[in-house]
Scaffold this active site. Sequence first.
Site, mmCIF file in Angstrom:
data_model
loop_
_atom_site.group_PDB
_atom_site.id
_atom_site.type_symbol
_atom_site.label_atom_id
_atom_site.label_comp_id
_atom_site.label_asym_id
_atom_site.label_seq_id
_atom_site.Cartn_x
_atom_site.Cartn_y
_atom_site.Cartn_z
ATOM 1 C CE LYS A 1 -13.793 -1.161 -3.994
ATOM 2 N NZ LYS A 1 -12.808 -0.054 -3.952
ATOM 3 C CG ASP B 1 -7.903 -2.269 -3.932
ATOM 4 O OD1 ASP B 1 -7.360 -2.591 -5.001
ATOM 5 O OD2 ASP B 1 -8.919 -1.558 -3.886
ATOM 6 C CG HIS C 1 -12.999 -5.411 -10.588
ATOM 7 N ND1 HIS C 1 -13.146 -5.851 -9.303
ATOM 8 C CD2 HIS C 1 -12.436 -4.188 -10.508
ATOM 9 C CE1 HIS C 1 -12.678 -4.937 -8.472
ATOM 10 N NE2 HIS C 1 -12.248 -3.921 -9.162
ATOM 11 N N GLY D 1 -9.584 0.909 -7.756
ATOM 12 C CA GLY D 1 -9.534 1.158 -9.185
ATOM 13 C C GLY D 1 -10.599 2.161 -9.592
ATOM 14 C CB SER D 2 -10.735 4.840 -12.131
ATOM 15 O OG SER D 2 -9.964 5.752 -11.379
ATOM 16 N N GLY D 3 -13.468 3.533 -12.383
ATOM 17 C CA GLY D 3 -14.492 2.800 -13.118
ATOM 18 C C GLY D 3 -15.687 2.419 -12.259
ATOM 19 C CG HIS D 4 -15.386 0.454 -9.155
ATOM 20 N ND1 HIS D 4 -15.906 -0.582 -9.891
ATOM 21 C CD2 HIS D 4 -14.101 0.114 -8.891
ATOM 22 C CE1 HIS D 4 -14.980 -1.515 -10.046
ATOM 23 N NE2 HIS D 4 -13.868 -1.109 -9.457
#
Lengths: 333, 333
Positions: free
Chosen positions: A105, A110, A219, A54-57
Site C-alpha cells: 500500500k 511501507d 490512519h 500497520g496493524s489496526g486495519h
Amino acid sequence: MKKIINDPSTVVAESLRGFALAHADLVTVQEDPAVVYRADAPVPGKVALISGGGSGHEPMHGGYVGRGMLSAACPGAVFTSPTPDQMQDAITKTDGGAGVLLIVKNYTGDVLNFETAAELAAAEDVEVRSVVVDDDVAVKDSLYTAGRRGVGGTVLLEKIVGAAAERGDDLAACEALANRVIANVRSMGLALTACTVPHVGEPSFDLAEDEIEVGIGIHGEPGRQKMKIAPADELVDRLLDPILEDLPFTAGDRVLLFTNSMGGTPPIELYLAHGIAERKLADAGITVERRFVGPYITSLEMQGMSFTLLKLDDEMVGLWDAPVHTPALRWGV
Amino acid sequence: MKKIINDPSTVVAESLRGFALAHADLVTVQEDPAVVYRADAPVPGKVALISGGGSGHEPMHGGYVGRGMLSAACPGAVFTSPTPDQMQDAITKTDGGAGVLLIVKNYTGDVLNFETAAELAAAEDVEVRSVVVDDDVAVKDSLYTAGRRGVGGTVLLEKIVGAAAERGDDLAACEALANRVIANVRSMGLALTACTVPHVGEPSFDLAEDEIEVGIGIHGEPGRQKMKIAPADELVDRLLDPILEDLPFTAGDRVLLFTNSMGGTPPIELYLAHGIAERKLADAGITVERRFVGPYITSLEMQGMSFTLLKLDDEMVGLWDAPVHTPALRWGV
C-alpha cells in the site's frame, strides 16, 4: 481510553496469539519476527503473494492469508509499517521457487521497508517483484504518503491476484494482473469519529458532535474537508462522484462495488449506503456485477465508510469468484 | 447523532433495500410486511426455520437466511419486536408442507408476537412449533424479559438446526435438537460504550470515561454491574466464570467458543480476548473444538463483546461444519 487490552505495548502480539488459536487450521503465526503464514507455505511452484502494513486495519492483511489469497502477511505495530526483517522472513519462507510478489500500500514507510526487503531477498537469488496500490482519490499527497494512498483496492487486488497465483500464473503474469487491477480501481472514504491508537491513548483527531471528515485515510490522517453531517444520499455523492470522475467510470462499464465499514459503522448503515450507491450507479448506466459489503479494511473502532469501485473484465470476474479459504474470506470451499 | 442515514423513520426500510441489492442471489426481501426470504422458499418437504427480532443486531437475523440456515427472518424496527403480520406472512410463504419452527429470543415482545402468529398459522392448518432461546446468564429478569435473555446462543442454534432441517430432519427432530442446543449454551457480555437508536437520537445509557457495564443485554439494557475498565485478563474472567459455573461446564467437555463483538469492538481486541479465553478453557481441561470470532450478534455501534459457550456432541459438530450459504455465513459451498 477504554479498550479490551492488557497493555498497549503487547496488543498486537496478544491479538496475534488469539488469531493463531482461532485459525490454526489455516495459518501459522510466527511471533518473532511477526509474520502470519499460510499453513502449507511454501507451496512448490506457486508464486508467493506477500503483503503487510500497520496493524489496526483488520482483517487486512492477516485475515486474508490462505488458499486463493496471500501466502503471508507482515503485521506492524498499530498504524506503523512492519520492518524489513519481517518481510525478508516472509519472502524466504514462502518462496516456492516461482518467485514472490509484494503487494504494497502506498505509504512511505511501507514502500521503503518493502524495497529494502526486496533488495535483501534479491541478494539471496529469490526473484521478487513489487506492486504499489494507490487507489485513494481523496488526496494527491498526504501526511504519510508521496502520491495517493493505498486503501480498499488492496483487498480486491489480493483476492484477484491470489486466485491467479493459485491457478498457476507465473510471476510476470501475476505482476501484470496486479497492475491491471491498480489501473482500474479507485476509492474514497469518510469518517464520523476518530479512533484511538492504544499506545497513544487519545483520539487521533478531533471532530465536533455534528462534524465528519471527507476523504479520510485509514490512519485518521486528514482528508479533503470537514463538513457537517448530511443525509446519506449526499454523503454517498460526496464519495462516489470523485471516484467516478477520476478513472473515469462511464456508462457501459461493469464494476465491483465494495462498500466498506471503517470498523465502527454498523451493517444497518452500511447496507443503506450501499443501496443508494447501487441505484446511483444504475442511473449512470454502470452495471454492478459483483458486491462486497462489510468491514474489510478498517481503522480500529472508527465510525465511517469507504467505497471502492473496480472496473471489471471477464478474467477479473472469474478470479474474484474463484475459491478462497482464509480466516476472513471464504467461498467455494 | 452522527449516522449514515437519511431519516430515522426510514432506516430499516432503506437498509433492507441495500441488503436486497447486495444479496439478490441468496434472498428475496419483501418490503411490506418486511420479511427476508430465502430466494428458493418454500422448499417442498423441508422444515422451515423462521426467526426475527428488532433490527440493529445485524447480521442477525437477515444475514442468516439461506441454504443451511434460516428460511425467513422478520426484522422489526430498531430494538423493537417485529409484528405478528410479518411472522404470519413468513410462516405462510416458507411452509413447504413439513411444518415451521419458530426460533424466538426470550424478550417479552418477541415471545408474545410469535405466539400470536403461531396461533393464526395453526388456524390455517400449518404445523408450527416454537423454541425460546434464553442463554444469557447475566440476569434472571430484565427490562424487556421475564426470565433470561436470548443472545449469542441464537446464532449457533440457527446454524446447527438449519443444517438439520437442510438434511431432511422432521419438525419434531428439529425442535428436539433446538432444545438440546438451548440446554447446552450459555452467554454473557459487557459494554464499553452505549449505542444510539436512530429514532431516539441519544445514547441509550450513560457510562463514564473509565467505566464499563458487565452483563449487558443486546439492547443496552442494564447488566449486573458497572465497574472501572480493567485489563483484558480480568474482563475475560468476569464473563467466562459465570458462564462456566452456570451450566456448569467441566473438565472433559468439548465446546464451541463464540467470541462476539457488539459491533464497535475491532478484531484486534476481539482476538486478544479470544486468545485469553481459549487458554483459560484449556487450563480448565475443556477442549475448544470449534471457534467463531466476529461481530455476529450486535447492538448497532456499541463497543463491547460477549462470549457464548456451547457444549458440543458429535452430531452438533457435524451440523456446525455442514455447508451454509447466507449473506453473513458461508462455508462448504
